[in-house]
Design an enzyme around this catalytic site. Sequence first.
Site, short mmCIF file in Angstrom:
data_model
loop_
_atom_site.label_atom_id
_atom_site.label_comp_id
_atom_site.label_asym_id
_atom_site.label_seq_id
_atom_site.Cartn_x
_atom_site.Cartn_y
_atom_site.Cartn_z
N LYS A 123 4.63 -23.53 56.63
CA LYS A 123 4.61 -24.23 55.09
C LYS A 123 5.98 -23.61 54.76
O LYS A 123 6.49 -24.64 53.83
CB LYS A 123 3.52 -23.22 54.54
CG LYS A 123 3.51 -23.46 52.91
CD LYS A 123 2.15 -22.78 52.47
CE LYS A 123 2.03 -21.26 52.42
NZ LYS A 123 2.98 -20.68 51.50
N SER A 124 6.57 -22.73 55.06
CA SER A 124 7.82 -22.25 54.30
C SER A 124 8.88 -23.10 54.90
O SER A 124 9.56 -23.59 53.79
CB SER A 124 8.34 -20.83 54.69
OG SER A 124 7.16 -19.95 54.46
N ARG A 148 10.71 -26.50 52.35
CA ARG A 148 12.38 -26.51 52.33
C ARG A 148 12.77 -27.73 52.89
O ARG A 148 13.67 -28.38 52.19
CB ARG A 148 13.02 -25.18 53.15
CG ARG A 148 12.80 -24.05 52.53
CD ARG A 148 13.08 -22.67 53.44
NE ARG A 148 13.08 -21.30 52.77
CZ ARG A 148 12.05 -20.62 52.26
NH1 ARG A 148 10.86 -21.25 52.47
NH2 ARG A 148 12.26 -19.44 51.72
N GLN A 181 11.82 -16.71 47.21
CA GLN A 181 11.68 -17.83 46.63
C GLN A 181 12.70 -18.44 45.40
O GLN A 181 12.91 -19.67 45.63
CB GLN A 181 9.94 -18.14 46.35
CG GLN A 181 9.05 -18.32 47.78
CD GLN A 181 7.81 -18.27 47.39
OE1 GLN A 181 7.45 -18.57 46.17
NE2 GLN A 181 6.80 -18.21 48.35
N ASP A 197 4.15 -11.19 54.08
CA ASP A 197 2.78 -12.03 54.05
C ASP A 197 1.80 -11.57 55.24
O ASP A 197 0.88 -12.02 55.28
CB ASP A 197 3.02 -13.45 54.43
CG ASP A 197 3.57 -14.11 52.95
OD1 ASP A 197 3.11 -13.67 51.99
OD2 ASP A 197 4.22 -15.20 53.01
N LYS A 220 1.47 -12.28 44.04
CA LYS A 220 1.07 -13.47 45.11
C LYS A 220 -0.27 -14.23 44.24
O LYS A 220 -0.39 -14.13 43.27
CB LYS A 220 0.62 -13.06 46.29
CG LYS A 220 2.02 -12.41 46.81
CD LYS A 220 2.86 -13.45 47.16
CE LYS A 220 4.08 -13.07 48.31
NZ LYS A 220 4.86 -13.91 48.72
N ARG A 241 -2.57 -8.73 45.90
CA ARG A 241 -3.27 -8.63 47.19
C ARG A 241 -3.41 -7.29 47.58
O ARG A 241 -4.31 -6.89 48.25
CB ARG A 241 -2.05 -9.27 48.23
CG ARG A 241 -2.25 -10.89 48.12
CD ARG A 241 -1.27 -11.19 49.17
NE ARG A 241 -1.53 -12.66 49.35
CZ ARG A 241 -0.63 -13.56 49.71
NH1 ARG A 241 0.55 -13.21 50.55
NH2 ARG A 241 -0.98 -14.79 49.71
N ARG A 260 -4.81 -15.84 52.21
CA ARG A 260 -4.48 -14.88 53.25
C ARG A 260 -5.59 -13.90 53.17
O ARG A 260 -5.90 -13.28 54.25
CB ARG A 260 -3.17 -14.17 53.00
CG ARG A 260 -2.18 -15.36 53.18
CD ARG A 260 -0.83 -14.74 53.59
NE ARG A 260 0.26 -15.74 53.76
CZ ARG A 260 0.40 -16.77 54.38
NH1 ARG A 260 -0.34 -16.86 55.53
NH2 ARG A 260 1.42 -17.61 54.34
#
Length: 409
Positions: free
Chosen positions: A23-24, A28, A147, A292, A319, A323, A366
């Site tokens: 995903k990251s 990008r 980010q 993460d 997040k 979390r 997650r």
Amino acid sequence: MNLNLSGPTNNLLKAAIQITGSKSESNRSLLLQALYSNISISNLSNSDDAEVMEKGLKISKGIVDIHHAGTAMRFLTGYFSTQDGKEVTLTGSQRMTERPVKVLVDALRSLGAEIEYANNEGYPPIRIKGKKLSKNTVSLPADISSQYISSLLLIAPSLENGLELNLIGKITSVPYIKMTLALLNEIGVETSFEGNTIIVTPKASVEPTSLVVESDWSSASYFYSIVALSEVGTEIKLSAYKLNSLQGDSVLSEIYQKLGVQTVFEENSITLSKTDNLKPETLNLELSDAPDIAQTIAVTCFGLGIGCHLTGLHTLKIKETDRLEALDIELSKLGATISVTDKALTLAPSENINADIAIDTYNDHRMAMAFGPLAMKTTIIINDAEVVSKSYPDYWRDLKQLQFSVKEL
């Protein structure tokens, strides 16, 4: 959708799983493709986050709703600020309107961007009127979410004078910053990262480039957890992965070696093998470069009956949910002795695991996936299990492939 989960009848597993792109890396790459149209992308993530990013980049006017996708919120804020003639309002879920963007907005405004808050100061929704930005020097706190930093770095080569980014203080999440810079280098953009200063040179156009997205290491973490909780001799092959990964979560191979899981790198895959019943009394880890995977590691340690002390977790508070608080609540329900601060988690060793506990997921993919492997040890219920689509839509299907019993309630 709530799921009743129990593990395979035989804890000696043999399987091969194909995992889609990171995903990251995908988000990008998509932003770079929007800036330079002759970039092509393969092995793109099939996650909700990548989907909303791809859709958002195609909008020129009006509302851009990114739902729960924090990465898309940060990256699109930077992107639309530079798009002369485009006017959008960036918004998302209720939780997204509680996640701060002020640091990034302030940085972009200092470069000349036109951004206004639609409701609450410092939080989405935000109204952006795109324009050419000619200023090229900006400063940011170094300990914020990477980010914010990557959002600025990704747009930097498209700026008329490039960008000099000065980071103030101790830098966290360095691997994610290096991932962004590596992708810029891959499309021919010159960068430097010395001390706390990052420089990106301007580039009006790039040569035709094909970006191949590596599979997601965060998604691999759940299979590391499953192997750690299985019997010696278990082997799970995952593709497509590479030895010199851009992803910070690739540190999993070193971390889980301490729990008896060996990683063998092949040409386009990794094989995870349970080689030893290693059980340190307490696992001590500093995870500021890979926050993460903290949820997965905490649940693995609980399942193994060992303690852990995890630090460097300050970004987990903002997040999809808080979390740390969520882990405290859910692991306690299962019988854990756990304490959390605003940047650390401590779990005491314990052999007791309560059965048939319903795990709340807090709109956080997650949370759902980290607790899934615990079905190797006890039957559990995962509430709102469909939340996994945010990053890994095939997760429950892949657990079935490992002979987990996955039943809808």
